[in-house]
Design an enzyme around this catalytic site. Structure first.
Site, short mmCIF file in Angstrom:
data_model
loop_
_atom_site.label_atom_id
_atom_site.label_comp_id
_atom_site.label_asym_id
_atom_site.label_seq_id
_atom_site.Cartn_x
_atom_site.Cartn_y
_atom_site.Cartn_z
N ARG A 107 0.82 -1.22 0.00
CA ARG A 107 0.00 0.00 0.00
C ARG A 107 0.85 1.27 0.00
O ARG A 107 0.33 2.37 -0.08
CB ARG A 107 -0.96 0.00 1.20
CG ARG A 107 -0.28 0.09 2.55
CD ARG A 107 -1.30 0.16 3.67
NE ARG A 107 -0.67 0.29 4.98
CZ ARG A 107 -1.30 0.66 6.08
NH1 ARG A 107 -2.59 0.94 6.06
NH2 ARG A 107 -0.68 0.77 7.24
N HIS A 149 -8.57 -4.40 2.48
CA HIS A 149 -8.97 -3.70 3.71
C HIS A 149 -10.06 -2.67 3.40
O HIS A 149 -9.80 -1.45 3.42
CB HIS A 149 -7.71 -3.04 4.28
CG HIS A 149 -7.79 -2.57 5.69
ND1 HIS A 149 -8.82 -1.81 6.18
CD2 HIS A 149 -6.94 -2.76 6.73
CE1 HIS A 149 -8.58 -1.54 7.45
NE2 HIS A 149 -7.45 -2.11 7.80
N GLU A 186 -13.23 -6.92 5.69
CA GLU A 186 -12.08 -7.20 4.84
C GLU A 186 -11.94 -8.69 4.56
O GLU A 186 -11.83 -9.48 5.49
CB GLU A 186 -10.80 -6.72 5.55
CG GLU A 186 -10.94 -5.35 6.20
CD GLU A 186 -9.84 -5.07 7.23
OE1 GLU A 186 -8.74 -5.62 7.09
OE2 GLU A 186 -10.11 -4.29 8.16
#
Ligand code: TA6
Length: 293
Positions: free
Chosen positions: A91, A161, A263
């Protein structure tokens, strides 16, 4: 003779913080935004509908920092359950844009992240990760594939997520997790069993449900979102509640009322890949007014 599908309506241009952002619109009007930074989905509007993902107004849009909200891709480590940075490095890195295509009313975008000097410094493995995002109608699908391109085996944990935008977390619940064992991260990581048919959000919830069913449902007044997963074994549910939200620097103090994270994840049993092997997990979100699914 089959007529070829036209290119979907799309554009890559500087978004917030000047980071490159793909905007994709399917022929039926569903709309998606994805930053190449993290292959991070920041917006999904189903056809004829409203925004379904929460994105913090205080989010940073900075190379090397995570975006707060949307769908961070967690790889190769979930949370702080290992030696890597929180939720891994995928990320935090720029991904490569792999193109868009249309199939009927649906539009798809592909993003790739391979190992680099920077990733190998943190995690000494050769890999190729691919995120394929498909929108159309009231559904979005995210397929995450990891291939071991090196000479030795590796293991990883992962999650998509997803921060759902909700009108009030206290009026929202998650169905489908009753009877399951979970790691209660809000209670120091002890294991518990869920005994109630719906998970509610009147206090902090931070749970990893093990071997969760393929389908769970986020229920809000008047509408709901089915979350359907394949490949991912676990399901994480998170809302920090007032006290913890107040100390998250990139959220407003009352943002805990505006989102719920559900998630698709694989955490308890890490994925093991031998050289040349691939793994794939996917998550589809299907939004509908109550009674219309
Ligand atoms: O998925 C839930 C969680 O692991 C929580 O413990 C919470 O810290 C959240 O992720 C967000 O993590 P972040 O690093 O984005 O602040």
């Amino acid at each position: 003779m089959n007529t070829p599908n036209p290119k979907p309506d799309f554009d890559i241009s500087p978004g917030t913080g000047d980071l490159p952002r793909l905007t994709l619109i399917s022929s039926d009007g569903a709309r998606l935004e994805v930053y190449l930074h993290g292959a991070h989905i920041t917006s999904w509007i189903p056809a004829g509908d409203h925004e379904r993902l929460y994105l913090s107004l205080k989010s940073q849009f900075l190379a090397g920092a995570p975006i707060r909200g949307g769908v961070p891709v967690v790889f190769p480590q979930f949370a702080a359950l290992g030696p890597l940075p929180m939720h891994g490095f995928a990320r935090l890195m720029p991904w490569e844009y792999g193109g868009v295509e249309a199939l009927g009313d649906q539009a798809t975008a592909i993003f790739r992240l391979g190992d680099s000097e920077e990733s190998r410094r943190l995690w000494p493995h050769a890999f190729m990760a691919e995120l394929t995002v498909t929108i159309g109608g009231h559904q979005i699908e995210m397929a995450f594939k990891v291939t071991n391109t090196g000479n030795g085996p590796f293991t990883f944990t992962s999650a998509l997520h997803t921060y759902f935008s909700v009108s009030d977390s206290a009026m929202t619940s998650v169905e489908g997790l009753v009877g399951l064992r979970y790691r209660d991260s809000a209670a120091g990581g002890i294991e518990q069993f869920d005994e109630v048919p719906q998970v509610g959000f009147t206090g902090e919830v931070n749970r990893i449900y093990f071997d969760a069913p393929a389908e769970v449902c986020l229920v809000e007044p008047g509408h709901r979102t089915v979350i359907r997963k394949t490949g991912f074994l676990d399901t994480v549910v998170w809302n920090p509640a007032a006290e913890k939200c107040a100390v998250v620097p990139d959220m407003q103090a009352d943002d805990y009322r505006r989102f719920i994270c559900v998630e698709a994840a694989t955490i308890r049993v890490p994925v093991q890949l031998a050289p040349g092997q691939s793994w794939q997990g996917a998550q589809a979100l299907i939004h509908s007014p109550i009674g219309k699914l």
